[in-house]
Motif scaffolding. Structure first.
Motif, mmCIF file in Angstrom:
data_model
loop_
_atom_site.group_PDB
_atom_site.id
_atom_site.type_symbol
_atom_site.label_atom_id
_atom_site.label_comp_id
_atom_site.label_asym_id
_atom_site.label_seq_id
_atom_site.Cartn_x
_atom_site.Cartn_y
_atom_site.Cartn_z
ATOM 1 N N LEU A 1 0.852 -1.183 0.000
ATOM 2 C CA LEU A 1 0.000 0.000 0.000
ATOM 3 C C LEU A 1 0.890 1.235 0.000
ATOM 4 O O LEU A 1 1.826 1.325 0.791
ATOM 5 N N VAL A 2 0.589 2.159 -0.902
ATOM 6 C CA VAL A 2 1.361 3.405 -1.013
ATOM 7 C C VAL A 2 0.464 4.572 -0.630
ATOM 8 O O VAL A 2 -0.644 4.703 -1.153
ATOM 9 N N THR A 3 0.919 5.433 0.292
ATOM 10 C CA THR A 3 0.211 6.687 0.563
ATOM 11 C C THR A 3 0.804 7.775 -0.341
ATOM 12 O O THR A 3 1.952 7.674 -0.768
ATOM 13 N N GLY A 4 0.002 8.789 -0.624
ATOM 14 C CA GLY A 4 0.496 9.876 -1.479
ATOM 15 C C GLY A 4 0.787 9.424 -2.891
ATOM 16 O O GLY A 4 1.731 9.891 -3.529
ATOM 17 N N SER A 5 -0.032 8.502 -3.409
ATOM 18 C CA SER A 5 0.272 7.910 -4.719
ATOM 19 C C SER A 5 0.143 8.900 -5.871
ATOM 20 O O SER A 5 0.589 8.617 -6.980
ATOM 21 N N ASN A 6 -0.447 10.078 -5.634
ATOM 22 C CA ASN A 6 -0.523 11.090 -6.693
ATOM 23 C C ASN A 6 0.739 11.939 -6.800
ATOM 24 O O ASN A 6 0.893 12.699 -7.751
ATOM 25 N N GLY A 7 1.637 11.832 -5.828
ATOM 26 C CA GLY A 7 2.878 12.608 -5.855
ATOM 27 C C GLY A 7 3.905 11.990 -6.795
ATOM 28 O O GLY A 7 3.674 10.937 -7.395
ATOM 29 N N LEU A 8 5.055 12.641 -6.916
ATOM 30 C CA LEU A 8 6.102 12.157 -7.823
ATOM 31 C C LEU A 8 6.573 10.761 -7.441
ATOM 32 O O LEU A 8 6.547 9.835 -8.267
ATOM 33 N N LEU A 9 6.987 10.559 -6.188
ATOM 34 C CA LEU A 9 7.440 9.237 -5.770
ATOM 35 C C LEU A 9 6.299 8.229 -5.836
ATOM 36 O O LEU A 9 6.484 7.086 -6.292
ATOM 37 N N PRO B 1 -7.786 8.868 10.919
ATOM 38 C CA PRO B 1 -7.421 7.550 11.462
ATOM 39 C C PRO B 1 -8.441 6.452 11.139
ATOM 40 O O PRO B 1 -8.054 5.303 10.906
ATOM 41 N N GLN B 2 -9.735 6.795 11.100
ATOM 42 C CA GLN B 2 -10.763 5.774 10.806
ATOM 43 C C GLN B 2 -10.643 5.275 9.374
ATOM 44 O O GLN B 2 -10.772 4.082 9.101
ATOM 45 N N GLU C 1 -7.364 -2.577 7.285
ATOM 46 C CA GLU C 1 -8.051 -3.789 7.737
ATOM 47 C C GLU C 1 -8.601 -4.573 6.555
ATOM 48 O O GLU C 1 -8.519 -5.803 6.506
ATOM 49 N N LYS C 2 -9.103 -3.856 5.567
ATOM 50 C CA LYS C 2 -9.691 -4.517 4.395
ATOM 51 C C LYS C 2 -8.633 -5.204 3.536
ATOM 52 O O LYS C 2 -8.798 -6.348 3.113
ATOM 53 N N TYR C 3 -7.512 -4.501 3.272
ATOM 54 C CA TYR C 3 -6.537 -5.020 2.302
ATOM 55 C C TYR C 3 -5.366 -5.762 2.937
ATOM 56 O O TYR C 3 -4.678 -6.519 2.254
ATOM 57 N N ARG C 4 -5.128 -5.553 4.235
ATOM 58 C CA ARG C 4 -4.045 -6.232 4.956
ATOM 59 C C ARG C 4 -2.745 -6.305 4.136
ATOM 60 O O ARG C 4 -2.231 -7.403 3.852
ATOM 61 N N ARG D 1 -0.354 2.970 14.106
ATOM 62 C CA ARG D 1 -1.304 2.243 14.968
ATOM 63 C C ARG D 1 -1.935 1.079 14.203
ATOM 64 O O ARG D 1 -2.036 -0.031 14.722
ATOM 65 N N ALA D 2 -2.332 1.353 12.958
ATOM 66 C CA ALA D 2 -2.948 0.298 12.145
ATOM 67 C C ALA D 2 -1.910 -0.754 11.735
ATOM 68 O O ALA D 2 -2.193 -1.957 11.747
ATOM 69 N N CYS D 3 -0.703 -0.313 11.398
ATOM 70 C CA CYS D 3 0.356 -1.263 11.008
ATOM 71 C C CYS D 3 0.728 -2.177 12.176
ATOM 72 O O CYS D 3 0.968 -3.375 11.987
ATOM 73 N N GLU D 4 0.742 -1.614 13.372
ATOM 74 C CA GLU D 4 1.036 -2.434 14.557
ATOM 75 C C GLU D 4 -0.077 -3.455 14.795
ATOM 76 O O GLU D 4 0.194 -4.616 15.112
ATOM 77 N N GLN D 5 -1.314 -3.017 14.624
ATOM 78 C CA GLN D 5 -2.440 -3.925 14.854
ATOM 79 C C GLN D 5 -2.415 -5.126 13.912
ATOM 80 O O GLN D 5 -2.707 -6.256 14.311
ATOM 81 N N PHE D 6 -2.043 -4.866 12.637
ATOM 82 C CA PHE D 6 -2.083 -5.943 11.637
ATOM 83 C C PHE D 6 -0.689 -6.462 11.275
ATOM 84 O O PHE D 6 -0.535 -7.220 10.325
ATOM 85 N N ASN D 7 0.330 -6.042 12.032
ATOM 86 C CA ASN D 7 1.731 -6.452 11.823
ATOM 87 C C ASN D 7 2.192 -6.244 10.373
ATOM 88 O O ASN D 7 2.636 -7.165 9.692
ATOM 89 N N ILE D 8 2.074 -5.008 9.941
ATOM 90 C CA ILE D 8 2.450 -4.610 8.580
ATOM 91 C C ILE D 8 3.781 -3.861 8.634
ATOM 92 O O ILE D 8 3.995 -3.019 9.500
ATOM 93 N N GLN D 9 4.683 -4.168 7.699
ATOM 94 C CA GLN D 9 5.945 -3.426 7.613
ATOM 95 C C GLN D 9 5.650 -1.978 7.215
ATOM 96 O O GLN D 9 4.893 -1.720 6.271
#
Length: 311
Positions: free
Chosen positions: A5-13, A55-56, A63-66, A102-110
């Protein structure tokens, strides 16, 4: 196949990550940003509107895409804007990180977090990963504060610090120092460029590759990722002029003090890249190689624009 999952996907990076992942077929991509998707191709991945200040929304999407990894590129990066709008800068650069973690910790995401050379004061660059931060600007302060939050996380984490990223997106909506210099010189506009700041400019494709290598190799810790060529900012602009055969006599050398910028900049940053090369297999393009890639993409996007006008 890992899901990223990428945040800020509309930016250059963000767009370079989308491009890389779509062409490699090695990962499932969940691209997220505020507003409509700006990447020209809508197939081969999922695009989800997600506000990193909500945050929600973050929790529901993760939670949906894990995903196996989150690459957090969304940030307020304009140094003077951060100085002028500290509350907004803190929300986007620090609070968003807390919510995502917080969400990454809950679902153990890197969690792969993008940071900056501006956490350093520029007194003795180039820096390795163990160098002591001392930010001069509020932007640098927020990015350092975010790093400290990441380093306390209970999920796997990586901090990738980078320097002066350049490149182009398909709709040419994002500017950076290379495009700014090229555009101004092509119009015959005189440029005032600082001669007392040194950087190692980073091709956006190289940075995207490093982020994906960190996910693929399940890296952990802090990594310095930049171009390999150290140069003053005025030399950078002169090299842009030389590459595109533009009039370098339009370039006026000035000192940082004469610009009266809102936020102070570090004088000499730059990175020692040994750890990224060794652990990630990172291999950056040389600066002129990067300019050649930008030139190639400008021609390609120019052709597409002309084709669209004809149809």
């Amino acid at each position: 196949m890992k899901t990223i999952l990428v945040t800020g996907s509309n930016g250059l990076l963000g767009q370079k990550l989308t491009e890389n992942i779509r062409s490699s077929n090695k990962y499932h991509l969940i691209a997220t940003s505020k507003g409509a998707n700006r990447f020209p191709e809508a197939t081969g991945y999922n695009y989800i509107e997600m506000d990193v200040l909500d945050p929600q929304s973050i929790h529901a999407v993760l939670e949906k895409y894990r995903p196996d990894a989150v690459i957090h590129t969304a940030a307020m990066t304009n140094v003077d804007t951060c100085e002028a709008q500290p509350e907004e800068a803190y929300q986007l650069n620090v609070e968003s990180v807390k919510s995502l973690l917080r969400a990454c910790e809950q679902f153990n995401i890197q969690f792969i977090h993008l940071s900056t050379d501006f956490i350093f004061d520029g007194a003795d660059g180039p820096y390795d990963e163990t160098a002591s931060p001392n930010p001069l600007s509020y932007y640098g302060e927020t990015k350092l504060a975010a790093e400290k939050v990441v380093q306390q996380a209970t999920c796997p984490w990586v901090i990738i610090r980078t320097i002066l990223v350049y490149g182009i997106v398909a709709d040419l909506s994002r500017s950076n120092i290379v495009l700014w210099a090229k555009g101004a010189l092509e119009k015959g506009q005189p440029l005032n460029v600082v001669n007392d700041q040194w950087r190692m400019p980073t091709l956006a494709e190289d940075l995207a590759e490093a982020c994906l290598l960190a996910a693929e190799r399940e890296a952990h810790g802090v990594y310095h990722v930049s171009g390999s060529d150290m140069m003053s900012v005025v030399e950078l602009v002169r090299r842009v002029a030389a590459y595109w055969k533009l009039d370098a006599s339009l370039i006026n050398e000035v000192t940082s003090a004469s610009l009266n910028q809102t936020a102070p900049r570090p004088m000499r940053t730059g990175f020692i890249l040994d750890k990224s090369r060794k652990d990630l297999g990172y291999a950056p393009h040389g600066f002129e190689e990067g300019l050649a890639l930008v030139d190639q993409q400008l021609h390609l996007h120019g052709q597409h624009k002309n084709e669209n006008k004809l149809t």
